[in-house]
Every structure is written in C-alpha cells, then in structure tokens.
Scaffold this motif. Structure first.
Motif, PDB file in Angstrom:
ATOM      1  N   LEU A  18       0.332  -0.706   0.082  1.00 17.33           N
ATOM      2  CA  LEU A  18      -0.118   0.075  -0.147  1.00 17.33           C
ATOM      3  C   LEU A  18       1.020   0.984  -0.065  1.00 17.33           C
ATOM      4  O   LEU A  18       0.373   2.029  -0.647  1.00 17.33           O
ATOM      5  CB  LEU A  18      -0.899  -0.145   0.898  1.00 17.33           C
ATOM      6  CG  LEU A  18      -2.119  -0.892   0.997  1.00 17.33           C
ATOM      7  CD1 LEU A  18      -2.828  -1.076   2.030  1.00 17.33           C
ATOM      8  CD2 LEU A  18      -2.750  -0.869  -0.258  1.00 17.33           C
ATOM      9  N   LEU A  21       2.813   1.854  -3.221  1.00 15.77           N
ATOM     10  CA  LEU A  21       1.175   2.496  -4.198  1.00 15.77           C
ATOM     11  C   LEU A  21       0.928   3.639  -4.113  1.00 15.77           C
ATOM     12  O   LEU A  21       0.926   4.774  -5.278  1.00 15.77           O
ATOM     13  CB  LEU A  21      -0.157   1.551  -3.953  1.00 15.77           C
ATOM     14  CG  LEU A  21      -0.204   0.251  -4.469  1.00 15.77           C
ATOM     15  CD1 LEU A  21      -1.514  -0.901  -4.369  1.00 15.77           C
ATOM     16  CD2 LEU A  21       0.003   0.218  -6.050  1.00 15.77           C
ATOM     17  N   SER A  22       0.881   3.950  -3.147  1.00 12.35           N
ATOM     18  CA  SER A  22       1.033   5.643  -2.744  1.00 12.35           C
ATOM     19  C   SER A  22       2.367   6.970  -3.443  1.00 12.35           C
ATOM     20  O   SER A  22       1.527   7.299  -4.260  1.00 12.35           O
ATOM     21  CB  SER A  22       1.189   5.578  -0.761  1.00 12.35           C
ATOM     22  OG  SER A  22       0.213   7.199  -0.488  1.00 12.35           O
ATOM     23  N   LEU A  24       3.974   5.573  -5.407  1.00 12.97           N
ATOM     24  CA  LEU A  24       3.742   5.677  -7.279  1.00 12.97           C
ATOM     25  C   LEU A  24       2.479   6.775  -7.363  1.00 12.97           C
ATOM     26  O   LEU A  24       2.632   7.267  -8.543  1.00 12.97           O
ATOM     27  CB  LEU A  24       3.619   4.376  -7.887  1.00 12.97           C
ATOM     28  CG  LEU A  24       4.728   3.249  -7.578  1.00 12.97           C
ATOM     29  CD1 LEU A  24       4.408   2.086  -8.392  1.00 12.97           C
ATOM     30  CD2 LEU A  24       5.700   3.419  -8.353  1.00 12.97           C
ATOM     31  N   GLY A  25       1.496   6.430  -6.846  1.00 12.97           N
ATOM     32  CA  GLY A  25       0.566   7.359  -7.303  1.00 12.97           C
ATOM     33  C   GLY A  25       0.822   8.708  -6.557  1.00 12.97           C
ATOM     34  O   GLY A  25       0.148   9.555  -8.070  1.00 12.97           O
ATOM     35  N   ALA A  26       1.567   9.131  -6.618  1.00 11.16           N
ATOM     36  CA  ALA A  26       2.154  10.589  -5.651  1.00 11.16           C
ATOM     37  C   ALA A  26       2.760  10.919  -6.687  1.00 11.16           C
ATOM     38  O   ALA A  26       2.851  12.151  -6.736  1.00 11.16           O
ATOM     39  CB  ALA A  26       2.414  10.641  -4.356  1.00 11.16           C
ATOM     40  N   GLU A  28       2.552  10.972 -10.030  1.00 14.54           N
ATOM     41  CA  GLU A  28       1.951  11.385 -10.893  1.00 14.54           C
ATOM     42  C   GLU A  28       2.038  12.798 -10.978  1.00 14.54           C
ATOM     43  O   GLU A  28       1.125  12.910 -11.418  1.00 14.54           O
ATOM     44  CB  GLU A  28       0.854  10.645 -11.828  1.00 14.54           C
ATOM     45  CG  GLU A  28       1.049   8.812 -11.855  1.00 14.54           C
ATOM     46  CD  GLU A  28      -0.568   8.358 -11.541  1.00 14.54           C
ATOM     47  OE1 GLU A  28      -1.445   8.975 -11.440  1.00 14.54           O
ATOM     48  OE2 GLU A  28      -0.706   6.933 -11.515  1.00 14.54           O
ATOM     49  N   HIS A  29       2.077  13.388  -9.459  1.00 10.46           N
ATOM     50  CA  HIS A  29       1.456  15.164  -9.580  1.00 10.46           C
ATOM     51  C   HIS A  29       2.829  15.272  -9.009  1.00 10.46           C
ATOM     52  O   HIS A  29       3.923  14.696  -8.751  1.00 10.46           O
ATOM     53  CB  HIS A  29       0.549  14.816  -8.427  1.00 10.46           C
ATOM     54  CG  HIS A  29      -0.717  13.979  -9.184  1.00 10.46           C
ATOM     55  ND1 HIS A  29      -2.060  14.634  -9.615  1.00 10.46           N
ATOM     56  CD2 HIS A  29      -1.542  12.614  -8.235  1.00 10.46           C
ATOM     57  CE1 HIS A  29      -2.700  13.514  -9.805  1.00 10.46           C
ATOM     58  NE2 HIS A  29      -2.261  12.563  -9.156  1.00 10.46           N
ATOM     59  N   ALA A  40      -0.164  18.591  -4.758  1.00 10.14           N
ATOM     60  CA  ALA A  40      -1.190  17.401  -4.425  1.00 10.14           C
ATOM     61  C   ALA A  40      -0.878  15.712  -4.248  1.00 10.14           C
ATOM     62  O   ALA A  40      -1.474  15.227  -3.559  1.00 10.14           O
ATOM     63  CB  ALA A  40      -1.971  17.107  -6.182  1.00 10.14           C
ATOM     64  N   PRO A  44       0.919  12.489   0.409  1.00  9.59           N
ATOM     65  CA  PRO A  44       0.312  10.870   0.088  1.00  9.59           C
ATOM     66  C   PRO A  44       1.552   9.800  -0.589  1.00  9.59           C
ATOM     67  O   PRO A  44       1.983   9.528  -0.196  1.00  9.59           O
ATOM     68  CB  PRO A  44       0.211  10.893  -2.109  1.00  9.59           C
ATOM     69  CG  PRO A  44      -1.290  11.882  -1.942  1.00  9.59           C
ATOM     70  CD  PRO A  44      -0.206  12.569  -1.052  1.00  9.59           C
TER      71      PRO A  44
ATOM     72  N   LEU B 193      -4.418   8.700  -6.384  1.00 12.40           N
ATOM     73  CA  LEU B 193      -3.761   7.633  -6.249  1.00 12.40           C
ATOM     74  C   LEU B 193      -5.671   6.449  -7.045  1.00 12.40           C
ATOM     75  O   LEU B 193      -6.131   5.170  -6.330  1.00 12.40           O
ATOM     76  CB  LEU B 193      -4.191   6.966  -4.703  1.00 12.40           C
ATOM     77  CG  LEU B 193      -3.305   8.085  -4.274  1.00 12.40           C
ATOM     78  CD1 LEU B 193      -2.669   7.587  -2.383  1.00 12.40           C
ATOM     79  CD2 LEU B 193      -1.705   7.604  -4.467  1.00 12.40           C
ATOM     80  N   ARG B 452      -4.339  23.539   2.596  1.00  7.12           N
ATOM     81  CA  ARG B 452      -4.267  23.668   1.249  1.00  7.12           C
ATOM     82  C   ARG B 452      -4.518  25.114   1.221  1.00  7.12           C
ATOM     83  O   ARG B 452      -4.112  26.226   0.576  1.00  7.12           O
ATOM     84  CB  ARG B 452      -3.669  22.658   0.748  1.00  7.12           C
ATOM     85  CG  ARG B 452      -2.953  21.611   1.347  1.00  7.12           C
ATOM     86  CD  ARG B 452      -2.694  20.158  -0.143  1.00  7.12           C
ATOM     87  NE  ARG B 452      -2.391  21.186  -1.223  1.00  7.12           N
ATOM     88  CZ  ARG B 452      -3.672  20.326  -2.234  1.00  7.12           C
ATOM     89  NH1 ARG B 452      -4.160  18.167  -1.987  1.00  7.12           N
ATOM     90  NH2 ARG B 452      -3.283  19.824  -3.512  1.00  7.12           N
TER      91      ARG B 452
END
Lengths: 159, 505, 320
Positions: A18, A21-22, A24-26, A28-29, A40, A44, B193, B452
């Motif tokens: 988890l 994943l967090s 990797l997902g983060a 993207e931003h 953003a 994460p 996510l 934020r």
C-alpha cells in the motif's frame, strides 16, 4: 496453522505494498512544496514513505520477537470455521454484483442457515424470504433508497 | 431576558398534542435510520423533506430535527450491542460501549449513553438559547487556518502512544490519512491514487471502512472463537437502568467537558464525529481512570455521547442565524428552510420569532422524548439478541452488506467492506489500533483541504497557523496536547531516577 | 399444494401484464451527481414530484456523489438507454475532458434541456473597504496580480470561471483574482467574513442570510438582469462590463434512447417542469426555471464549452 510471525509478516507485506502504491500514485503529481503550499502529491508521497519504512521496521521487530513468534493465531479448526463463514460471504457479494442484493441476500441466508446453522429448511427459507421483504419495504418504499437490483427485478417490473 | 420570554412562547408552540406526536414520529424514524449502518440522519431528513412541503414550517422543522435526534440516539444502540456504529458519530461509542455490553453491562452502557447524550443535547440548546449572539459572531471568525487548527486539536487530543506498539499506531494513522487522499483532490482537481480505476474516483468511503473493520471484522472474530454472541446481554434490567441514572451525576466533569467540546465543534462546523473522538481522547487523558478506557469504562461512553449530541444541537444555530450548516444533516435542513419560504439569517429571529423559538423549544422537548423512546426500544434489541447466533449472525452480515451499498450505491463498495472485514480481523489479532485509522480518515480529507487552502492564502507560509490569537491558541494547544504524554513520561522517569538517587544516598 | 402453485402462477403472470402496457411500466430513476440537500438535488426533487404526477410512476432520486461530479455524470452516461434512468447534469460536465478529470463531455449525453439558472454575483465583506462595485473594480485594477483572493467553489469550477471571465472582461488577466478552492458556497462565505478571502463570486442566493445579517454585501450580479432578492445590485452589463455568467442545471439522459420512448419522456419532463406547483416551489427557493429544446441546449453547450475552455487555458488549468 497460522503463526503470529506469519500473520505479522503478511500484514507488513500488505502495508508495504500500500505504501509503495501511494508513492507511485503520488509521483503522477507534484510532490513538492510550491509557492502556494503543498501540492497534490505532497502528502500521499510522504505517507507512502512512512508506510514503507515502518512496515519494514515492524517486520524486523516481528522477526526478533522470540518465543511469541511461534504463537498460534489461528488454529486449523478456527480457520475452517472462518472459511465456512467467509466463503459464503464472498459468494454473497459476488452473486449480488450480478443478481442484485435482494436475491443474493435470500440465497445467502437460506444457504448459511441451512448448512452452518443446521436449521430446518422451513426456518431457513422463512428467514431468507423475510429479510429481503423487510428490506424492500424499508429501503424502496419508506426511504426510497433503491438497493442494487438485477435482471430478475427488471423482468418483474420492479426496477 | 428577552430570550427567555421568547422561549416560553416557544414552549407554548412546541407543547401541543400535534407537535408532540410529530416528535414521536420523527424520533422513531430517526432511531430506525440511526440503527441501520449506511443509512444516516441525512437520509432520514432528505426522505421527509418532500412531505414537509405542505406543512406549517414549525411543524416541519420539529419533524426533521426530531428525526435527527432519533438518528443520533439510534446510532449508539448498535454501537454498544453489536460493535457496529449505526452513525459515523457513534464510532467512538463502540470503544467502551461494546466491551461493557460484552461484560453483561449492556443496560448500563445504553442508559449511560442515552442519558448523557440527552444531557449534552440539552446543554447545547441552553447555550444557543442564552448566547445566540455571541455564538454566531464566534462562528464567523473561522477560516481555513482555524479549521485546520481545530482538526489538528481533535487529532492531537485523541492520539496517544500510551498502550501498544507506537510503530503500529503510526501505520494506522498513515493508512487512515492515505485512504482519505484517494479520489479527486478538491484543491487542485487532480485524481489522486485512483490508478485510472473508476471506482476509486469517489474516494474510499469512511463508512464502508467502518462497516468492514467493525461489523464484518467483529463477525470474523466471533466466528473464529466459536458460534456464540460474546455475552452481550441486552435485557433491560430496570434496576441497572436506575442504578446507572443514579451514578450519572458522578461523571459531571466528563459530561461538561464533552458538552463543551461538542458545542464548540457544532458551532464552528467541525462536525459531531470529530467532536466525539476529541471528547473521548480528552476524557481518556484527563480521567483518573484513563487506563481503563477501552475496557468498558462508563466515562468512555459518556464522553463521546455528550459531545456528539451537543454538537448536533449546537449546529442548528449557525444554520438558523447565518445559513452555515454545521453538519451534513443541518445542510439538508437548510434546504428545507428555503423551500418553506424562510430565509435563514438574523432577520429570521425577528420576523419569524415563532418559528425560531418554537424550534428551539422543540429541541428541549424532542430530546427528552428521544431519551424516553430510545430506552423503550432497548427490549426490542434485547429480543434480537436472544435469537440464536446462527440466525442473527447472518442477518447482521446482510445488514452490513446492504449498509455498504446504501453509502454510495456502488457495487464495488461491497467488496471493499469484505476486504476491510479481513483487515479488521488481522488488525485485532496483531494489535494494530483501529481507532486512529478511523479518526485519520474522518478528519484527513478536510484537514488536508483546510491546510492547503490556508497555505494558498498565506502563499506557502506556515506562520498562518499563528497569525491571530484564535488560531494561535488552538494550534499551540494542539501541539501541547500532542507533546504532553512524552513530557509526563519524561518527568516520571526523571522523578524515578531522582528517587533512586535519593534512595542510594 | 394447489395454493402454492396458484401463488406462483399469479407471480409469473404479473410481469407479463406489466410489460404489455409500454413505457413507463416501472419506477424511474433520476441520478444527481451531488449530495442530498444541495442546489442540484433540491431542484431535482421538486421536479421529480411533478414527474410522478405526470407519469403516475414512482421517481427515485438517487445521489451519486464524488469526484467533483464525475461519478454521477458517468453513471448517467452509462445507464441503460431505456428511458428509465435520466440525470441532473451540472455545468461541470462540459469541462471534465479539459481538466483531465474524466473522458466525458456534452457528446457523451443525450442533452434534454437546461432546467434552472443560477446567476453569479460579486459579494464582498460588508465592513471591508469596498462599498460598491466601482471601488472593488478600482482596487482590483490597481492591485498586483493575485493580491486579491476569490472563492466559492473548487479550482476550475463554475464560480471560478465567473471570476476569471469578469476580470478578463475588465481588461485584466484571467487569473488577476487568486482562487482559494472551497467545498461550496457556505464555507467560502464564511472565509469571506473571516477575512481570508476578498470576494465571493458564487450565487448571491446563497449569500442571502449573511447579507441580511449585515456581514456581506452583494455589489453586482452577473445575470442578464437584476435579481429580485437584490434589487439594488446592478448587473455587470449595466456597469459597462461585457460579461454575464449563469451556472445551470440540466436534464441529461444516456444516448440512444429509442425515439418513441424519448419523445414521451421529454414531453413528460417538460410538462412536469411547467406544472404550477413545481414552478411555485422553484420560485419559493429563488430558483430561475428555464426550458429549451435539445437543439438549443446543444448549441448552448458547445458555446459554453468554447468560452470555458478559453478561460481554463488562460488560468493554466487545462490539461489537454
């Protein structure tokens, strides 16, 4: 059947995944702190790193925990009981996706009461019909919150 | 005291046969939505809204608010008896309520819950009766920085690294905050996510997680240990009820603290759920019996319940006076007000004094009616507990699954509930604390937004959290609370060392 | 035994009868992409009561919230095209693609008609420095970019576009007002009074309570005419600024509903929308009703799409 160490390590693995994943997902931003504050991906990304690091630390702790590691957290018999509960639950949710909640609920209750509870067919079927019927009145009629329905309800002109 | 005169007039309006009947109806309906996980007070109120179009506004608001009280009461019942919180705001009630029920003290726990909830609600109404002017101006001082400080305070007062592994507590917190970030980021509009997975756009609902972790997780634990209900005995013993009522005044400090927290959080829309967690955390820290919390301590039931209900009632004032709803339910009622042709605002207090004070008076009466009715429903639940587990267990499972559906109407959420059910079982087995995860999920989303937003306002400077007396005090208080366990631990160890030295010399 | 068989037979016969009657022979569903009690939900529930009267069928209003409306709108687009499921779309769906939020746009739906309009406004703090729009406009022009902040909705939402379009019409950059995203009207207004935000460009209807309380002042409205609730607030047009902005809600349906069913559906919706009690309920709530043909709506949607696209690009929010 399942020792404490095994379960600890399994939990750490889940947390590790988890966390990754967090991260990797983060990614993207934007993960930095810009002129208008954290972006953003800021939180994460850091949460992911915390999860990954702490999961490794807990795993290390678990490996060094001595005698307790061999403690049995789930006996074979308990596991069987749990599976006996869990598999019908999975089937229930699976059937609900296709046939809707009303029919799935009826099938689930009839099956579980009959096999696990060893109640007579009469009781099992009565409960299996009563619960969806009560739900229908409660949700569809009173609260006008439609529950998940399947092809059968459509065919009956109810959905 | 113009307010008191007006209130007496209000009572004359609220205490008619028709209105009492509406209260009873509303409370009963509320208890029903409260008991069902997934369905909550906003559902109940939304459902009734169309019916009220043709009603007199006073009658309409009495019906709607009574439904809300009923839902708040009903949510605690299932929290205590089945460890399934019927309402988000009754999650904290499970921490001590369910252990009490398992010890065969269900009647006591329920009585404490209902009576203290009633107390909190009444105190909330008293405050908005007497201090309406002050309260509304206070609410208007709150911007994003203040909100963030409040969430920080709620978080810091609840989180303690006392018992259990600190590492596991950190995992729980990080997971909770992490789950809260899934979905659209409302500040930048980016999808976070979600991994292009449609079902994650809506985010992970905290209610579905609660249904899984508590409801299904508890079922797995019960099953593992053999098929029986672990001693939850809900027979309403009149003697235990009376004894509990007699003992209630002893907890006056907890009740007052809980109400204060709740009223504050209701007025500055922090919400009842955060209020109940905060009150529980503070009670645990400040009580002499803090170490017994989580094992069936009445104070652990009283603290969240008073806060939850006083927040619910106090939230009505900013809604009436400023058009700012303090809870999801208040937001729906606000819609109602406009439909009945009433414009919230200070003019409402002047132009429609009958409505405002009739409603406030009905809040006193409605909560008393609520306590009586909800106590009367307990035997019903007791009867449910005497049904063999092999029947009631599967039925509870179906209630959980149906509840998971009603949260957002998404088939995916049913799977989510099942997965979190396993997680709940494993977390219990491995002593990962569940409560911090829930709290982090509840406040995580809004806290991050508020943080934020305040950073955008201050253009990236963290000093905004100390930019005025109000926000500075709250932020400082929060940090002190977070530090206090470490400080006390340090002082104790220093003292012990000194004592050791003294003994040696 | 006979009894049981009779019940079974009756049960099987029922749907056959129901099917013979044609559309609509079962309850309708209206999907709302926003929470119960909000603006879109209220309008929908008011009209839904009218639809029930028109069609003599139950109409369920279902809230599918999340993802800035993405969840609900995609539920509308992917619903079975049988005339039993429609939805209340909000202006957000026009920009989903541009914002990179979802692969949904006007061409993903059967556009039926807009149902209500919500004009934007310029609302400032009552005890702040600006007594009227001229003072506010002067300050905005003198100030550096981003000195003044605005709020009312999330980044890139309708009221953000209202603010951007206004500054642009005043000859300023679209991002002259720094946008503080908010969860909706109420929290944004609270921020305005608390002093964190300089201007609220959301619906003046939402600001009514605080305006009555003497906390905020509506100095202009962005509709094509003045609002009944604020007779003293001029429109931007009157002030010589060529900008109108009205947010809107609309009925949408999944594409490819069979033509006969669609005709009946649209007729029923239009009749429901025009019912006197529905109109009265809307008027009580300060809702401005509108009904148009699908063609008009489609033309409008593509025009809005262009304007909004331009603004979003200038704001640096467009991702595609």
């Amino acid at each position: 059947m399942l020792t404490r160490l095994q379960l600890e390590l399994a939990a750490c693995a889940v947390v590790f995944v988890l966390g990754s994943l967090s991260i990797l997902g983060a990614l993207e931003h934007e993960v930095g702190w810009a002129a208008d504050g954290p972006q953003a991906g800021y939180f994460p990304f850091r949460l992911g790193i915390i999860l990954v690091v702490v999961s490794l630390a807990i795993a290390a702790q678990a490996l060094m925990m001595g005698e307790r590691r061999r403690q049995l957290v789930l006996s074979r018999e308990s596991a069987r009981r749990m599976l006996g509960f869990f598999l019908p639950l999975v089937a229930y949710v699976g059937i609900a996706q296709v046939l809707g909640l009303y029919i799935a609920t009826a099938l689930y209750l009839a099956f579980v009461l009959r096999t696990m509870g060893s109640h007579p067919w009469r009781t099992s079927i009565a409960v299996a019909l009563a619960v969806p019927a009560v739900s229908w009145v409660l949700f569809e009629v009173w609260f006008t919150v439609p529950l998940l329905k399947g092809p059968v309800e459509v065919w009956l002109g109810l959905a | 005291m113009g307010n008191l005169d007006a209130l007496l007039q209000g009572f004359a309006i609220a205490l008619t046969f028709e209105h009492i009947l509406l209260m009873i109806l509303g409370v009963l309906l509320g208890i029903l939505v409260g008991v069902l996980p997934g369905l909550g007070a906003p559902n109940g109120v939304t459902l009734l809204l169309p019916i009220t179009f043709s009603m007199d506004p006073v009658s309409a608001i009495i019906l709607l608010t009574s439904t809300y009280w009923g839902a708040l009461f009903g949510g605690s019942t299932t929290s205590i008896l089945f460890n399934i919180p019927g309402e988000p705001s009754s999650v904290a009630t499970t921490f001590d309520g369910y252990p009490m029920a398992r010890d065969g003290r269900a009647s006591e726990a329920l009585t404490f819950a209902f009576m203290s909830a009633g107390f909190g609600a009444l105190l909330g109404v008293v405050v908005i009766t007497l201090l309406s002017g002050f309260v509304t101006s206070f609410a208007l001082k709150f911007g994003p920085a203040e909100y963030f400080a409040v969430y920080l305070l709620a978080f810091c007062s609840f989180i303690a690294f006392g018992s259990g592994s600190p590492l596991k507590t950190i995992v729980s917190i990080a997971l909770g905050f992490g789950f809260a970030t899934v979905g659209m980021d409302s500040v930048s509009g980016a999808m976070r996510l979600t991994f292009d997975f449609n079902d994650l756009i809506r985010g992970i609902s905290f209610l579905v997680v609660v249904i899984g972790l508590f409801g299904i997780g508890e079922m797995l634990l019960t099953l593992e240990e053999g098929l029986e209900f672990k001693g939850a005995d809900a027979r309403l013993r009149p003697r235990a009820v009376l004894a509990a009522i007699r003992r209630l005044p002893r907890y006056w400090v907890t009740m007052l603290r809980g109400s204060a927290v709740g009223i504050w959080m209701g007025i500055t829309p922090g919400g009842p759920t955060a209020a109940s967690f905060m009150s529980y955390g503070l009670a645990k820290r400040m009580s002499k019996r803090g170490a017994h919390f989580g094992k069936g301590e009445p104070e652990g039931v009283i603290a969240p319940e008073t806060a939850d209900h006083s927040a619910g009632t106090a939230a009505m004032l900013p809604m009436l006076a400023l058009g700012i709803p303090g809870s999801a339910t208040a937001a729906v009622m606000l819609g109602g007000l406009m439909i009945w042709g009433l414009n919230p605002g200070p003019m409402l207090f002047v132009e429609r004094a009958d409505f405002v004070w009739g409603m406030i008076a009905s809040m006193y009466v409605g909560n008393v009616v609520g306590v009586i009715l909800v106590l009367a429903t307990v035997p019903l639940f007791a009867a449910m507990l005497s049904v063999p587990f092999t029947i009631i267990g599967p039925i509870i499972v179906t209630v959980c699954i149906v509840g998971a559906w009603t949260v957002a109407g998404a088939p995916f959420d049913l799977w989510l509930a099942v997965v979190f059910g396993i997680a709940g079982w494993a977390m219990k087995k491995l002593e990962y604390p569940i409560a911090p995860l829930i709290l982090a999920m509840v406040i995580g989303d809004r806290a991050e937004d508020a943080f934020r937003q305040s950073m955008i306002m201050s253009q990236g400077s963290i000093t905004v959290l100390w930019s005025n007396a109000l926000v500075g005090t709250i932020s400082t208080l929060a940090l002190l609370l977070l530090a206090s366990p470490f400080v006390t631990a340090w002082i104790t160890s220093m003292r012990a060392r000194k004592a050791l030295h003294a003994a040696r010399e | 035994m006979l009894n049981r068989r009779a019940v079974l037979a009756a049960g099987l016969a029922m749907p056959a009868i129901a099917h013979a009657q044609g559309w609509p022979n079962r309850p309708l569903t209206v999907i709302v992409p926003w929470a119960a009690g909000g603006g879109a939900d209220t309008v929908t529930r008011i009209i839904a009561a009218g639809i029930e009267q028109e069609l003599r069928q139950t109409v369920n209003v279902v809230n599918r919230t999340g993802g800035n409306g993405v969840v609900g709108h995609s539920a509308i687009a992917t619903a079975p095209a049988d005339g039993y499921t429609i939805g209340t779309g909000t202006s957000e769906f026009v920009n989903f693609r541009l914002l990179g939020q979802a692969d949904l746009g006007p061409n993903s739906f059967d556009l039926i008609s807009r149902i209500s309009l919500i004009p934007a406004g310029v609302t400032v703090k009552a005890d702040g420095p600006w007594r009227d729009f001229a003072a506010f406009a002067a300050a905005l022009k003198e100030g550096r970019k981003g000195q003044y902040t605005g709020s009312g909705v999330g980044t890139g939402g309708a009221w953000h576009l209202a603010a951007a379009g206004m500054t642009k019409a005043m000859g300023l950059p679209a991002d002259q007002i720094r946008w503080i995203p908010s969860q909706g009207g109420a929290p944004a207004l609270q921020d305005l009074v608390a002093g964190g935000v300089s201007v609220f460009t959301g619906s003046p209807v939402e600001a009514k309570a605080l305006a009555d309380a003497g906390q905020v002042r509506v100095v202009a409205v962005m509709g094509s005419e003045r609002m009944a609730a604020y007779p003293d607030a001029p429109t931007l047009k009157e002030l010589g600024i060529d900008w109108t902005f009205e947010n809107w809600f609309a009925f949408l349906a999944p594409r490819n509903i069979p033509a006969p069913v669609r005709a009946q559906l649209v007729e029923a919706l239009q009749k429901a929308h025009a019912r006197p009690e529905v109109r009265r309920a809307m008027a009580d709530r300060g809702i401005v009703p509108i009904w148009e043909t699908s063609e008009q709506f489609a033309t409008f949607a593509s025009r809005v799409s262009d304007t909004a696209g331009g603004l979003l690009r200038e704001l640096g929010l467009a991702r595609s």
